[in-house]
Enzyme design. Structure first.
Site, short mmCIF file in Angstrom:
data_model
loop_
_atom_site.label_atom_id
_atom_site.label_comp_id
_atom_site.label_asym_id
_atom_site.label_seq_id
_atom_site.Cartn_x
_atom_site.Cartn_y
_atom_site.Cartn_z
N HIS A 1 126.16 80.82 40.20
CA HIS A 1 126.41 81.42 38.88
C HIS A 1 126.19 80.40 37.76
CE1 HIS A 1 129.21 84.43 41.15
NE2 HIS A 1 127.94 84.59 41.46
N HIS B 1 121.61 85.14 49.31
CA HIS B 1 121.41 83.70 49.14
C HIS B 1 120.52 83.11 50.22
CE1 HIS B 1 124.33 83.95 46.00
NE2 HIS B 1 125.21 84.48 46.81
N ASP C 1 122.38 86.25 40.69
CA ASP C 1 122.40 85.32 41.83
C ASP C 1 121.01 84.76 42.13
OD1 ASP C 1 124.89 87.01 43.94
OD2 ASP C 1 125.10 85.42 42.44
N HIS D 1 124.00 91.89 39.23
CA HIS D 1 124.60 90.65 39.76
C HIS D 1 123.70 90.02 40.81
CE1 HIS D 1 127.55 87.60 40.36
NE2 HIS D 1 127.26 87.68 41.64
ZN LIG Z 1 127.09 85.94 42.80
#
Ligand SMILES: [Zn+2]
Length: 346
Positions: free
Chosen positions: A119, A305, A282, A278
């Site tokens: 973030h 991720h 990310d 969001h």
């Molecule tokens: Zn996040």
């Protein structure tokens, strides 16, 4: 963090064998060496004008952590520093330092870790900060309100300073992709920075929102259109996560939390498409671990991720697929970057 399959150690630790380690060294050297010399650039690097600090808790570890953001010299990049360790350990933002992708992007150097960097990295990318020291006194960046907005506020409070060095973009020259089952992520040539994302959670509270979005920074603004989107999770997963030592600092104050049917946060959502936004937030942070702003179009389906880190590795390990560019002439600046040109001091 947002829910994804925990795929921590599977094939994502630092390349053990010498071949990959050598390739990593060459890639990083190439990232640094392919830089244009001189500083007659029309788009210049930026750092902070002053030091700012904040205190909060780690989302996963739940520890109290103090964060300080400090100016750094040209070509420093983003460097995380564990100032509670003696000697202090420095971890430059680099895709090969990502060793943990369970619900966050976590860096490691030796025994020292800094988790949940995405973030803050997203805010630094969104505001065009090239050089910054990130000092923390615990192994995780504070989660604050679960979005990038508090980091944007901190960075804007510090003020920005243009530096006497060209901004160096990582331009994608040919398409690359990475797939795992029906999850995929792609980077394609694009004279700007655009991200498209689709999510599929099969949950009434999410299905009722827009689950696909595209953000193009040639006409959209990070602080307004992306930064306020919070991380999210499900009540029924909290116990399992806590048993794995995750989400120990999680609460309704720093995440959107859902039961089987609805959002439990009293004030509801900040954007109609907050969940998919969001994931884009990310991705911007994960991609900025390349150490340079990207000139590329990113697109993804059910990515997270782990896949975001994999696509960077796939890209960097194909030396024909990218180059480092900076802009010496205004005429050479792509339309999509004209906004950055307008910001430059006279
Ligand atoms: Zn996040």
């Amino acid at each position: 963090m947002s829910r994804g399959l925990p795929c921590s150690a599977i094939g994502l630790s630092n390349p053990g064998n010498s071949g990959l380690a050598a390739l990593r060294k060459r890639t990083i050297a190439a990232l640094l060496s392919r830089t244009a010399k001189g500083s007659s650039a029309v788009i210049r690097q930026r750092t902070l004008k002053s030091i700012v600090s904040a205190t909060g808790v780690g989302l996963h570890g739940g520890q109290r952590v103090e964060l300080s953001l400090r100016p750094a010299a040209p070509d420093t990049g983003i460097v995380f520093r564990r100032v509670d360790l003696d000697p202090v350990v420095e971890m430059p933002a680099d895709p090969y330092s990502v060793v943990d992708t369970r619900m966050c992007s976590g860096l490691q150097k030796g025994a020292a870790k800094v988790g949940t960097v995405e973030h803050l990295m997203s805010a630094l990318a969104g505001l065009g900060i090239d050089n910054c020291y990130v000092d923390v006194d615990a192994p995780e960046i504070p989660i604050l309100d679960g979005s990038a907005a508090p980091f944007v506020f901190l960075l804007q409070s510090a003020g920005f300073e243009f530096q006497n060095a060209p901004r160096r973009f990582l331009r994608v020259k040919k398409p690359v992709e990475y797939r795992e089952g029906d999850k995929w992520v792609k980077l394609e040539p694009y004279d700007g920075f655009r991200l498209s994302f689709a999510i599929h959670f099969n949950h009434p509270a999410i299905d009722g929102t827009q689950t696909e979005a595209t953000v193009d920074f040639s006409h959209q603004v990070y602080a307004r259109d992306v930064a306020r989107a919070r991380t999210f999770g499900f009540m029924h997963e909290v116990e399992a996560m806590r048993n794995m030592g995750l989400a120990l600092g999680g609460s309704l104050d720093n995440a959107i939390v859902m039961d089987e049917h609805r959002v439990l946060n009293p004030h509801g959502l900040r954007y109609d498409d907050e969940f998919v936004k969001h994931k884009i937030l990310d991705a911007i942070g994960d991609l900025y671990l390349a150490g340079h702003p990207l000139l590329a179009a990113y697109s993804a389906n059910k990515s997270g991720h782990a896949l975001n880190n994999q696509i960077l590795r796939v890209l960097l390990e194909d030396q024909e697929a990218w180059e480092i560019v900076s802009f010496e002439q205004e005429t050479a600046v792509p339309e999509a970057l004209r906004g950055q040109l307008a910001l430059q001091p006279a």
